[in-house]
Design a protein around this motif. Structure first.
Motif, mmCIF file in Angstrom:
data_model
loop_
_atom_site.group_PDB
_atom_site.id
_atom_site.type_symbol
_atom_site.label_atom_id
_atom_site.label_comp_id
_atom_site.label_asym_id
_atom_site.label_seq_id
_atom_site.Cartn_x
_atom_site.Cartn_y
_atom_site.Cartn_z
ATOM 1 N N MET A 1 0.833 -1.213 0.000
ATOM 2 C CA MET A 1 0.000 0.000 0.000
ATOM 3 C C MET A 1 0.863 1.256 0.000
ATOM 4 O O MET A 1 2.025 1.214 0.391
ATOM 5 C CB MET A 1 -0.908 0.004 1.230
ATOM 6 C CG MET A 1 -2.085 -0.967 1.114
ATOM 7 S SD MET A 1 -3.316 -0.629 2.390
ATOM 8 C CE MET A 1 -3.958 0.970 1.874
ATOM 9 N N LYS A 2 0.279 2.329 -0.421
ATOM 10 C CA LYS A 2 0.987 3.601 -0.477
ATOM 11 C C LYS A 2 0.226 4.667 0.309
ATOM 12 O O LYS A 2 -1.007 4.639 0.374
ATOM 13 C CB LYS A 2 1.124 4.074 -1.935
ATOM 14 C CG LYS A 2 1.828 3.089 -2.858
ATOM 15 C CD LYS A 2 3.273 2.863 -2.489
ATOM 16 C CE LYS A 2 3.890 1.760 -3.356
ATOM 17 N NZ LYS A 2 5.221 1.353 -2.879
ATOM 18 N N LEU A 3 0.986 5.591 0.879
ATOM 19 C CA LEU A 3 0.395 6.746 1.545
ATOM 20 C C LEU A 3 0.607 7.958 0.652
ATOM 21 O O LEU A 3 1.744 8.280 0.289
ATOM 22 C CB LEU A 3 1.062 6.983 2.907
ATOM 23 C CG LEU A 3 0.433 8.113 3.729
ATOM 24 C CD1 LEU A 3 -0.873 7.634 4.345
ATOM 25 C CD2 LEU A 3 1.380 8.591 4.835
ATOM 26 N N GLU B 1 -4.246 1.188 -2.277
ATOM 27 C CA GLU B 1 -3.558 0.094 -2.953
ATOM 28 C C GLU B 1 -2.594 0.670 -3.993
ATOM 29 O O GLU B 1 -2.873 1.718 -4.586
ATOM 30 C CB GLU B 1 -4.587 -0.798 -3.682
ATOM 31 C CG GLU B 1 -5.613 -1.445 -2.776
ATOM 32 C CD GLU B 1 -4.966 -2.360 -1.758
ATOM 33 O OE1 GLU B 1 -3.947 -3.003 -2.083
ATOM 34 O OE2 GLU B 1 -5.455 -2.414 -0.621
ATOM 35 N N ASN B 2 -1.496 -0.050 -4.224
ATOM 36 C CA ASN B 2 -0.488 0.410 -5.194
ATOM 37 C C ASN B 2 -1.101 0.730 -6.563
ATOM 38 O O ASN B 2 -0.742 1.722 -7.198
ATOM 39 C CB ASN B 2 0.598 -0.663 -5.380
ATOM 40 C CG ASN B 2 1.369 -0.933 -4.099
ATOM 41 O OD1 ASN B 2 1.065 -0.349 -3.054
ATOM 42 N ND2 ASN B 2 2.360 -1.803 -4.177
ATOM 43 N N ASN B 3 -2.049 -0.104 -6.997
ATOM 44 C CA ASN B 3 -2.587 0.059 -8.356
ATOM 45 C C ASN B 3 -3.627 1.179 -8.464
ATOM 46 O O ASN B 3 -4.193 1.391 -9.535
ATOM 47 C CB ASN B 3 -3.149 -1.269 -8.882
ATOM 48 C CG ASN B 3 -4.308 -1.777 -8.039
ATOM 49 O OD1 ASN B 3 -4.728 -1.100 -7.089
ATOM 50 N ND2 ASN B 3 -4.836 -2.946 -8.364
ATOM 51 N N LEU C 1 4.416 7.812 -0.452
ATOM 52 C CA LEU C 1 5.332 7.060 0.404
ATOM 53 C C LEU C 1 4.866 5.609 0.498
ATOM 54 O O LEU C 1 3.679 5.325 0.340
ATOM 55 C CB LEU C 1 5.360 7.674 1.817
ATOM 56 C CG LEU C 1 6.060 9.032 1.996
ATOM 57 C CD1 LEU C 1 5.175 10.172 1.558
ATOM 58 C CD2 LEU C 1 6.464 9.226 3.450
ATOM 59 N N ASP C 2 5.808 4.720 0.772
ATOM 60 C CA ASP C 2 5.433 3.319 0.917
ATOM 61 C C ASP C 2 4.928 3.036 2.332
ATOM 62 O O ASP C 2 5.511 3.497 3.317
ATOM 63 C CB ASP C 2 6.629 2.410 0.612
ATOM 64 C CG ASP C 2 6.192 0.960 0.523
ATOM 65 O OD1 ASP C 2 5.214 0.686 -0.196
ATOM 66 O OD2 ASP C 2 6.800 0.107 1.186
ATOM 67 N N ILE C 3 3.830 2.300 2.419
ATOM 68 C CA ILE C 3 3.305 1.855 3.712
ATOM 69 C C ILE C 3 3.785 0.419 3.939
ATOM 70 O O ILE C 3 3.569 -0.453 3.106
ATOM 71 C CB ILE C 3 1.758 1.882 3.716
ATOM 72 C CG1 ILE C 3 1.250 3.321 3.609
ATOM 73 C CG2 ILE C 3 1.205 1.219 4.975
ATOM 74 C CD1 ILE C 3 -0.262 3.424 3.449
ATOM 75 N N GLU C 4 4.472 0.181 5.051
ATOM 76 C CA GLU C 4 4.969 -1.176 5.324
ATOM 77 C C GLU C 4 3.873 -2.071 5.877
ATOM 78 O O GLU C 4 3.874 -3.273 5.655
ATOM 79 C CB GLU C 4 6.117 -1.108 6.331
ATOM 80 C CG GLU C 4 7.362 -0.467 5.768
ATOM 81 C CD GLU C 4 8.587 -0.872 6.554
ATOM 82 O OE1 GLU C 4 8.440 -1.275 7.721
ATOM 83 O OE2 GLU C 4 9.686 -0.769 6.001
HETATM 84 NI NI NI Z 1 3.404 -1.169 -0.044
#
Ligand code: NI
Ligand code: NI
Ligand code: NI
Lengths: 109, 109, 109
Positions: free
Chosen positions: C1-3, C49-51, C101-104
């Motif tokens: 996921m992305k923020l 979601e990334n997409n 930003l990337d969500i871990e």
């Molecule tokens: Ni992610």
């Protein structure tokens, strides 16, 4: 280190702040509104060691978990203008959205 | 690019904003409270090129570094109701908490 | 996921919020000021979601894109105290700064 962003309902934010403090979790609370949650929420940011992420999430879960609450519905009037007594209604409260991000660098000044 | 999140005391936030502007650092200030710092703080977010992260942190350090300040204590009264003159007291002010995160994508619209 | 963190002008923030909702994008709005944008802005955070990152950015672009707006300049008075009629002036409004930003880890409680 990790940055935890938690969006919680306003009614849980005071208790969450207190529970963080009691457990030595330093948090900052941002004023926020709408979207993820019903109207009126707060956004907490917490910087924490990797091995304490689960502890912080457990605290959020314990304080903010979705639960059912009985509230008294306001009295209503029927077509004959007679008042109906108010009665308890179950509503769902609480809930939180939590994001964990990686911190590349941390500095206390 | 990197995202810098800095939590500073309210009393330093105006000067930090001005110093950022003077140095061409574009920042956004979020209203925030409590937690990391004593009551009343501001959270700044700055998006910056990787090679300017140190410069931004240096600015925060210069403006917000913890320092001792002399303030006049309020006058007190003893048991004979005679006023004691007020006197200077040293208090610690300032301080900041800084997080640096990686930005995967940046877009100016 | 992305923020996704988006800093937009206040005048676009209501429509952005509505357009997010209409498209099923859950966002949180933080009160913010100055810096990246002219005075008066809002900071939105969106977990996605990334997409769907491109879709969210497309929405921000559509609602907040920089555009020219004609406003009526206030009437002015010349040295003879005769009023000059007010006239339209073109000003640039809108614009946004977007960070991804990337969500871990993501958790809905
Ligand atoms: Ni992610
Ligand atoms: Ni880390
Ligand atoms: Ni980068």
């Amino acid at each position: 280190m990790k940055l935890i962003i938690a969006i919680v309902q306003d009614e849980d934010s005071k208790k969450l702040n207190e529970t963080f403090t009691k457990n030595g979790v330093r948090s900052t609370r941002l004023a926020s509104t709408g979207g993820f949650m019903r109207a009126g929420n707060s956004t907490f940011i917490v910087g924490t060691e990797n091995n304490k992420v689960d502890t912080v999430i457990d605290i959020i879960e314990e304080v903010c978990k979705t639960r059912v609450q009985s509230i008294m519905a306001p009295p209503t009037y029927d077509f004959n203008f007679e008042m109906n007594l108010n009665y308890p209604v179950d509503v769902e409260v609480g809930g939180a959205t939590v994001f964990v991000l990686d911190i590349e660098q941390f500095k206390k000044i």
